[in-house]
Design an enzyme around this catalytic site. Structure first.
Site, mmCIF file in Angstrom:
data_model
loop_
_atom_site.group_PDB
_atom_site.id
_atom_site.type_symbol
_atom_site.label_atom_id
_atom_site.label_comp_id
_atom_site.label_asym_id
_atom_site.label_seq_id
_atom_site.Cartn_x
_atom_site.Cartn_y
_atom_site.Cartn_z
ATOM 1 N N CYS A 108 -6.456 -39.504 10.958
ATOM 2 C CA CYS A 108 -7.688 -39.872 10.243
ATOM 3 C C CYS A 108 -8.504 -38.647 9.866
ATOM 4 O O CYS A 108 -9.190 -38.635 8.856
ATOM 5 C CB CYS A 108 -8.502 -40.842 11.077
ATOM 6 S SG CYS A 108 -8.637 -40.348 12.781
ATOM 7 N N GLU A 118 -14.463 -46.136 14.110
ATOM 8 C CA GLU A 118 -13.866 -44.893 13.624
ATOM 9 C C GLU A 118 -12.888 -45.297 12.541
ATOM 10 O O GLU A 118 -11.864 -45.908 12.834
ATOM 11 C CB GLU A 118 -13.184 -44.181 14.802
ATOM 12 C CG GLU A 118 -13.127 -42.694 14.613
ATOM 13 C CD GLU A 118 -11.875 -42.281 13.882
ATOM 14 O OE1 GLU A 118 -11.902 -42.353 12.629
ATOM 15 O OE2 GLU A 118 -10.907 -41.915 14.537
ATOM 16 N N LYS A 176 -6.847 -54.315 22.956
ATOM 17 C CA LYS A 176 -5.904 -54.937 22.011
ATOM 18 C C LYS A 176 -5.321 -53.791 21.196
ATOM 19 O O LYS A 176 -5.948 -53.294 20.273
ATOM 20 C CB LYS A 176 -6.641 -55.945 21.124
ATOM 21 C CG LYS A 176 -5.789 -57.084 20.594
ATOM 22 C CD LYS A 176 -4.573 -56.686 19.801
ATOM 23 C CE LYS A 176 -4.904 -56.275 18.384
ATOM 24 N NZ LYS A 176 -3.715 -55.726 17.654
ATOM 25 N N GLU A 184 -7.999 -42.878 1.319
ATOM 26 C CA GLU A 184 -7.164 -42.389 2.415
ATOM 27 C C GLU A 184 -5.717 -42.838 2.173
ATOM 28 O O GLU A 184 -5.455 -44.033 2.025
ATOM 29 C CB GLU A 184 -7.682 -42.957 3.739
ATOM 30 C CG GLU A 184 -7.007 -42.349 4.949
ATOM 31 C CD GLU A 184 -7.647 -42.789 6.266
ATOM 32 O OE1 GLU A 184 -7.835 -43.999 6.462
ATOM 33 O OE2 GLU A 184 -7.955 -41.911 7.093
HETATM 34 P P1 NAD Z 1 -5.920 -52.042 10.828
HETATM 35 O O1 NAD Z 1 -7.360 -51.731 10.689
HETATM 36 O O2 NAD Z 1 -5.405 -53.285 10.207
HETATM 37 O O3 NAD Z 1 -5.512 -52.090 12.379
HETATM 38 C C1 NAD Z 1 -6.175 -51.397 13.418
HETATM 39 C C2 NAD Z 1 -6.327 -52.303 14.628
HETATM 40 O O4 NAD Z 1 -7.168 -53.403 14.295
HETATM 41 C C3 NAD Z 1 -5.009 -52.918 15.111
HETATM 42 O O5 NAD Z 1 -5.021 -53.046 16.509
HETATM 43 C C4 NAD Z 1 -5.040 -54.287 14.461
HETATM 44 O O6 NAD Z 1 -4.247 -55.238 15.127
HETATM 45 C C5 NAD Z 1 -6.510 -54.627 14.573
HETATM 46 N N1 NAD Z 1 -6.975 -55.644 13.615
HETATM 47 C C6 NAD Z 1 -6.472 -55.944 12.383
HETATM 48 N N2 NAD Z 1 -7.171 -56.945 11.830
HETATM 49 C C7 NAD Z 1 -8.143 -57.290 12.697
HETATM 50 C C8 NAD Z 1 -9.201 -58.253 12.682
HETATM 51 N N3 NAD Z 1 -9.393 -59.053 11.644
HETATM 52 N N4 NAD Z 1 -10.034 -58.292 13.755
HETATM 53 C C9 NAD Z 1 -9.871 -57.477 14.806
HETATM 54 N N5 NAD Z 1 -8.880 -56.561 14.883
HETATM 55 C C10 NAD Z 1 -8.027 -56.465 13.847
HETATM 56 O O7 NAD Z 1 -5.125 -50.805 10.285
HETATM 57 P P2 NAD Z 1 -3.599 -50.756 9.810
HETATM 58 O O8 NAD Z 1 -3.274 -51.954 8.958
HETATM 59 O O9 NAD Z 1 -2.748 -50.539 10.984
HETATM 60 O O10 NAD Z 1 -3.627 -49.478 8.870
HETATM 61 C C11 NAD Z 1 -4.135 -49.607 7.548
HETATM 62 C C12 NAD Z 1 -4.877 -48.359 7.141
HETATM 63 O O11 NAD Z 1 -5.952 -48.105 8.057
HETATM 64 C C13 NAD Z 1 -4.070 -47.073 7.184
HETATM 65 O O12 NAD Z 1 -3.306 -46.887 6.055
HETATM 66 C C14 NAD Z 1 -5.148 -46.050 7.316
HETATM 67 O O13 NAD Z 1 -5.708 -45.717 6.083
HETATM 68 C C15 NAD Z 1 -6.185 -46.731 8.151
HETATM 69 N N6 NAD Z 1 -6.063 -46.303 9.564
HETATM 70 C C16 NAD Z 1 -6.988 -45.444 10.036
HETATM 71 C C17 NAD Z 1 -6.890 -45.026 11.331
HETATM 72 C C18 NAD Z 1 -7.873 -44.097 11.911
HETATM 73 O O14 NAD Z 1 -7.543 -43.378 12.846
HETATM 74 N N7 NAD Z 1 -9.081 -44.101 11.471
HETATM 75 C C19 NAD Z 1 -5.848 -45.442 12.134
HETATM 76 C C20 NAD Z 1 -4.918 -46.338 11.621
HETATM 77 C C21 NAD Z 1 -5.053 -46.769 10.324
#
Ligand code: NAD
Length: 481
Positions: free
Chosen positions: A288, A254, A179, A388
Site C-alpha cells: 500500500c 488503512e 477476520k 492504486e
Molecule cells: P478488500 O478491501 O475487499 O479486502 C480486505 C479485507 O476486508 C478482507 O479481509 C476482506 O475479506 C474484508 N472485506 C471485504 N468486504 C468486506 C465487507 N463488506 N465488510 C467487512 N469486511 C470486508 O480488498 P481486496 O479485494 O482483497 O483488494 C482489492 C484492492 O484493495 C487491491 O487491489 C488494493 O488496491 C487494495 N488493497 C489495499 C491494501 C492495503 O494495504 N491498503 C491491502 C489489500 C488490498
C-alpha cells in the site's frame, strides 16, 4: 482439535478459533486457498457465518473486563510468549506466506516473517515503559482499553497486518476478533496457534475465517464491537466507516495509496531510481505504501526512464519458492487481470511501455504472473497516475520545477507514503514537509517499525505501529480530585 498437516492432500480445515479453543465452524461452506504460482488448491478454510462471528464476539466480550483489568506486567508476560512463538516459527511462517501469497522466499523471510516479529518485539518494549495514567492539574487521567476490537486484514502482508493490529490491541488490554483475508487465511491460523501456545485467557483472541461480505460485514457491524481496525480497499473502508459511524464505534482505516517518489535536481538519480524500482517490484507491487509514481525533472526524464527500465528487467518473474526469485506472481487471477487492465488503459491514454507490458510473461503458462512494468510519458491526470494498481507497475512522470512536482505529488486522493531525494537532507525534508502524506523517506531513509504508519486524505484514518499504534486502542478516563 485442529487438524494436523498432511502430505500432498489439501488440508480441509473446518474449525474456527473461538473462546480459547478450535471449534467447528457453524457454517457448511468453505473457501479454497490457492498457491498463486501453481494455481493449485493447497487447503480450504471455513467460510464463517454471522453465527460464528456472534460466538467470537461473545467470547471476546466475555473476556474483555478481566483482560482489561490485568496489570500491564501480566499482559507483558503473555505477549513475550507470543513474541517467542513467532520467533520459533519463522521458517513455518515464511513457507506459509510463500505458498498462499506467492511472495518470493528472499523477501518473505525478512519481511513477511521477520517484520511481524520485530513489531511484536517493539510492543514488548513500548508496553514495559508505557504510562497508563498521568496527572493533569486536579485530574488523574487513566488510559483504558477501547474494549472489543474487530481486526479485518488484507492479504498483501498478511501476518504483519495481523500483528500490527492484534498485538497493540492485546497490549492495551482489548480483546480481539480477527477476520483475515480470504486469500491468506493459513498464516492467520498459524498465528492463532501461536497465540494459543502463549496461554492467553480464553476469549482474549478469536479468529473467524470467512468471506468479507458475510463474516467481515457481520463483524464490522456487530453491536458488541467497540472499535473496528481495517486495512484494505477504499470501497470496503468507506462501507465500514459508514457502519461504524451509525453504531458510534471507533474506527481505524488503512486504505492504500498512490505514493510519489520525488527526485529533485542535484540528487543521486541512479540510486533514487534503482531504489524506487526495488520498492515497487517487492511483493509484486502489492504494497500500500509503494512509490508507484516516480517524479523526475524534465531534463533528467529520459535518463531516469532508461535506468528504471534496466532495473526492472532484473526482476524476472519466477517460482517464489526458489531462493533466486525476486518477483513472484500476484495473489490471484482477479488481481492479475486488474493489473494487466491498468497497463492497457495506460497505453490507451498515451503512456509508453519502457519495460514489461500487459502480455503474459514468457515461459510462465501457469501462475498469476505479471511482467515488471515501467510506464513512461505518464501525465498526472492519467488513470495509472491516480488509481492504486497493486501490481509491479511504475509510472514515471516529468515535472517542470519544484512547485509543479509538489502539485503532482499532492494531486491524488491518497496520502500514505512517499520519498524525496535531493543533494542534501535539509532540502529533501523541506519538500517532504509540504507533501500531504503520512510518511516520507528522505534520501532513502529506511523503514522504521516504531514510527507511526497511516494516511492523510483518502489513505485512511488512524495510525499503526509504535506508541501511536498502541494509543489507537486506548480511551482516556479522567478522575477529578
Ligand atoms: P478488500 O478491501 O475487499 O479486502 C480486505 C479485507 O476486508 C478482507 O479481509 C476482506 O475479506 C474484508 N472485506 C471485504 N468486504 C468486506 C465487507 N463488506 N465488510 C467487512 N469486511 C470486508 O480488498 P481486496 O479485494 O482483497 O483488494 C482489492 C484492492 O484493495 C487491491 O487491489 C488494493 O488496491 C487494495 N488493497 C489495499 C491494501 C492495503 O494495504 N491498503 C491491502 C489489500 C488490498
Amino acid at each position: 482439535m485442529e487438524q494436523q498437516p498432511q502430505q500432498q492432500q489439501p488440508q480441509q480445515h473446518r474449525d474456527q478459533y473461538i473462546g480459547g479453543g478450535w471449534r467447528p465452524s457453524l457454517g457448511s461452506e468453505s473457501i479454497p486457498v490457492l498457491n498463486p504460482a501453481t494455481e493449485e488448491v493447497i487447503a480450504s478454510v471455513p467460510a464463517g457465518t454471522a453465527a460464528d462471528v456472534d460466538a467470537a464476539v461473545a467470547a471476546a466480550r466475555g473476556a474483555a473486563r478481566a483482560w482489561g483489568a490485568t496489570p500491564p506486567a501480566q499482559r507483558l508476560e503473555h505477549l513475550t510468549r507470543l513474541r517467542d512463538g513467532l520467533a520459533a516459527r519463522q521458517a513455518e511462517i515464511t513457507g506459509t506466506v510463500v505458498a498462499e501469497l506467492g511472495c518470493p522466499l528472499s523477501f518473505a523471510t525478512p519481511v513477511q516473517a521477520g517484520l511481524p516479529l520485530a513489531v511484536a518485539h517493539s510492543y514488548i518494549e513500548i508496553l514495559s515503559g508505557f504510562a497508563f495514567s498521568e496527572q493533569i492539574g486536579n485530574s488523574t487521567v487513566h488510559l483504558e482499553p477501547a474494549g472489543v476490537v474487530a481486526a479485518i486484514t488484507p492479504w498483501n502482508y498478511p501476518l504483519h497486518q495481523i500483528v500490527a493490529k492484534v498485538v497493540p490491541a492485546l497490549a492495551a488490554g482489548c480483546t480481539v476478533v480477527l477476520k483475515p483475508a480470504e486469500d491468506t487465511p493459513l498464516v492467520a491460523r498459524l498465528f492463532a496457534r501461536i497465540v494459543d501456545g502463549a496461554g492467553f485467557p480464553a476469549g482474549v483472541f478469536n479468529l473467524v475465517t470467512g468471506v468479507g461480505s458475510v463474516a467481515g460485514a457481520a463483524l464490522a457491524g456487530h453491536p458488541d464491537v467497540d472499535l473496528v481496525s481495517f486495512t484494505g480497499s477504499t470501497a470496503v473502508g468507506r462501507q465500514i466507516a459508514a457502519t461504524a459511524g451509525a453504531g458510534i464505534k471507533r474506527v481505524a482505516l488503512e486504505l492504500g495509496g498512490k505514493s510519489a517518489n520525488v527526485v529533485l535536481p542535484g540528487a543521486d538519480l541512479a540510486r533514487a531510481v534503482n531504489v524506487n524500482v526495488g520498492n515497487v517490484m517487492s511483493n509484486s507491487g502489492q504494497t500500500c505504501s509503494a512509490w508507484t509514481r516516480l517524479l523526475v525533472h524534465q531534463d533528467q526524464y529520459e535518463e531516469a526512464v532508461a535506468i528504471a527500465a534496466k532495473a526492472a528487467a532484473k526482476y524476472v518473474p519466477g517460482d517464489p519458492a526458489s531462493a533466486e526469485t525476486r518477483l513472484g506472481p500476484v495473489v490471484n487471477a482477479r488481481q492479475r487481470e486488474r493489473v494487466r487492465g491498468y497497463i492497457e488503459t495506460a497505453v490507451r491514454e498515451g503512456a509508453r511501455v519502457a519495460a514489461g507490458g500487459a502480455e503474459a510473461p514468457e515461459g510462465l503458462a501457469t501462475g498469476f504472473y505479471v511482467r515488471p512494468t515501467v510506464l513512461a510519458d505518464v501525465t498526472a491526470d492519467m488513470t495509472v497516475a491516480q488509481e492504486e494498481i497493486f501490481g509491479p507497475v511504475l509510472s514515471v512522470i516529468a515535472y517542470r520545477d519544484e512547485e509543479h512536482a509538489l502539485e503532482i505529488a499532492n494531486g491524488t486522493a491518497y496520502g500514505l507514503a512517499g520519498g524525496v531525494w535531493a543533494a542534501d537532507n535539509d532540502t529533501a525534508a523541506a519538500f517532504a514537509r509540504r507533501m500531504d502524506t503520512g510518511q516520507v523517506d528522505i534520501n532513502g531513509g529506511r523503514f522504521n517499525p516504531l514510527a507511526p504508519f497511516g494516511g492523510f486524505k483518502g489513505s485512511g484514518v488512524g495510525r499503526e505501529l509504535g506508541r501511536h499504534g498502541l494509543e489507537e486502542f486506548l480511551q482516556p478516563k479522567s478522575l477529578q480530585f
